[in-house]
Design a protein around this motif. Structure first.
Motif, PDB file in Angstrom:
ATOM      1  N   UNK A   1      -6.304 -10.009   1.690  1.00 33.13           N
ATOM      2  CA  UNK A   1      -6.094  -9.286   0.432  1.00 33.13           C
ATOM      3  C   UNK A   1      -4.783  -8.517   0.462  1.00 33.13           C
ATOM      4  N   UNK A   2      -4.101  -8.515  -0.687  1.00 29.60           N
ATOM      5  CA  UNK A   2      -2.823  -7.806  -0.790  1.00 29.60           C
ATOM      6  C   UNK A   2      -2.933  -6.571  -1.664  1.00 29.60           C
ATOM      7  N   UNK A   3      -3.732  -6.633  -2.739  1.00 23.32           N
ATOM      8  CA  UNK A   3      -3.905  -5.475  -3.607  1.00 23.32           C
ATOM      9  C   UNK A   3      -4.643  -4.358  -2.858  1.00 23.32           C
ATOM     10  N   UNK A   4      -4.275  -3.127  -3.206  1.00 24.49           N
ATOM     11  CA  UNK A   4      -4.833  -1.984  -2.492  1.00 24.49           C
ATOM     12  C   UNK A   4      -6.339  -1.909  -2.544  1.00 24.49           C
ATOM     13  N   UNK A   5      -6.955  -2.098  -3.726  1.00 23.02           N
ATOM     14  CA  UNK A   5      -8.413  -1.960  -3.829  1.00 23.02           C
ATOM     15  C   UNK A   5      -9.140  -3.064  -3.068  1.00 23.02           C
ATOM     16  N   UNK A   6      -8.554  -4.265  -3.036  1.00 22.38           N
ATOM     17  CA  UNK A   6      -9.169  -5.350  -2.286  1.00 22.38           C
ATOM     18  C   UNK A   6      -9.076  -5.099  -0.781  1.00 22.38           C
ATOM     19  N   UNK A   7      -7.977  -4.508  -0.346  1.00 19.75           N
ATOM     20  CA  UNK A   7      -7.827  -4.195   1.077  1.00 19.75           C
ATOM     21  C   UNK A   7      -8.841  -3.144   1.519  1.00 19.75           C
ATOM     22  N   UNK A   8      -9.229  -2.275   0.594  1.00 16.65           N
ATOM     23  CA  UNK A   8     -10.229  -1.266   0.923  1.00 16.65           C
ATOM     24  C   UNK A   8     -11.653  -1.812   0.833  1.00 16.65           C
ATOM     25  N   UNK A   9     -11.878  -2.728  -0.110  1.00 17.37           N
ATOM     26  CA  UNK A   9     -13.237  -3.199  -0.386  1.00 17.37           C
ATOM     27  C   UNK A   9     -13.649  -4.361   0.508  1.00 17.37           C
TER      28      UNK A   9
END
Length: 292
Positions: free
Chosen positions: A125-133
């Protein structure tokens, strides 16, 4: 629209986790997907009653099917979360052909890798929320594995307690103590220990409802076949002269009534007396109820 699809995937994941929670850690008589699978397999097995091997596989097969259902729903749920954002919100390893595959296939692949905690790294994942989730999927995968192992380790001791009680009742029925033998200190201790074992089995049916769908083999190890003799011993003890024997017989009768209530509420739904419930229990397991 992308967020609606992702929310649908989150809903699938939550549904699987809720079913897992209520099956393993907070059992209720309100069945979910796991309960539906178990009751369906049990109903099918009843139609194949003559084939004992098939009936004996219902319990283990139901557990495997339920765990497989949890894994599939969790994997598809996370894949649905990823799908609308694939490939733009993800990075791909140099030389990887994943970017040329369909977005749905890549999403399912990534979900499988994450839930299995493989960490291959060819899609990240590259997007911030995907990297957290997305790391939460790996945690859920680890929790699913741990829960499955715990479930197996917990269910078989419960089955052992039930079968030990059944064998003990079968041995007692074989020796068939007389009213005089029962009307003694030894008889009071016997009835009290039986009441304790019945109470344990009652708790097992509450905590591990799936234990009901396990076949117990021969009649002497089947509680469905021998529980009737416990009823007879309680009735015999209630007419004894000794007060301690009558008291422990009342305890056994009360434990049997509680067990019948649980069996009827969760599995049989006869709304009958304890004797009728135990008869239905024996019939549902293909047994004849033991008589005094």
């Amino acid at each position: 629209m992308k967020w609606l699809v992702s929310l649908l995937g989150a809903g699938l994941v939550m549904a699987a986790l809720r079913d897992l929670f209520h099956t393993l850690w907070h059992p209720t008589r309100h069945g979910g997907l796991s309960r539906l699978i178990m009751t369906t397999l049990w109903s099918l097995a009843r139609r194949l009653r003559a084939r004992r091997r098939v009936v004996g596989l219902v319990g283990p097969l139901a557990m495997v099917t339920v765990v497989g259902m949890w894994a599939v729903v969790i994997i598809l749920g996370w894949a649905t979360i990823y799908w609308p954002h694939m490939p733009g919100a993800f990075t791909f390893a140099p030389g990887s052909s994943a970017a040329q595959q369909s977005a749905l296939l890549d999403s399912v692949y990534l979900s499988l890798v994450m839930v299995a905690t493989l960490g291959l790294g060819d899609i990240a994942p590259a997007d911030g929320w995907l990297r957290l989730v997305s790391p939460f999927e790996a945690l859920i995968g680890f929790a699913l594995l741990t829960a499955t192992v715990s479930w197996v380790l917990e269910i078989y001791p419960a089955l052992t307690r039930r079968r030990v009680l059944a064998i003990r009742l079968a041995l007692l029925q074989r020796s068939d103590p007389s009213g005089r033998q029962l009307d003694s200190t030894v008889g009071a201790a016997l009835l009290e220990s039986l009441a304790t074992e019945v109470a344990r089995v009652r708790i097992d049916f509450t905590q591990y409802a799936e234990a009901y769908y396990f076949h117990d083999g021969e009649d002497h190890s089947s509680l469905a076949a021998t529980i009737g003799y416990a009823v007879a011993l309680a009735e015999r003890g209630q007419t004894a002269r000794r007060a301690d024997v009558r008291l422990t017989a009342d305890l056994l009768a009360g434990a049997l009534e509680d067990l019948a209530t649980i069996l009827d509420q969760r599995f049989l739904h006869t709304d009958g007396t304890p004797a009728e419930v135990f008869a239905a229990y024996a019939a549902d397991h293909g047994r004849g109820l033991a008589q005094p």
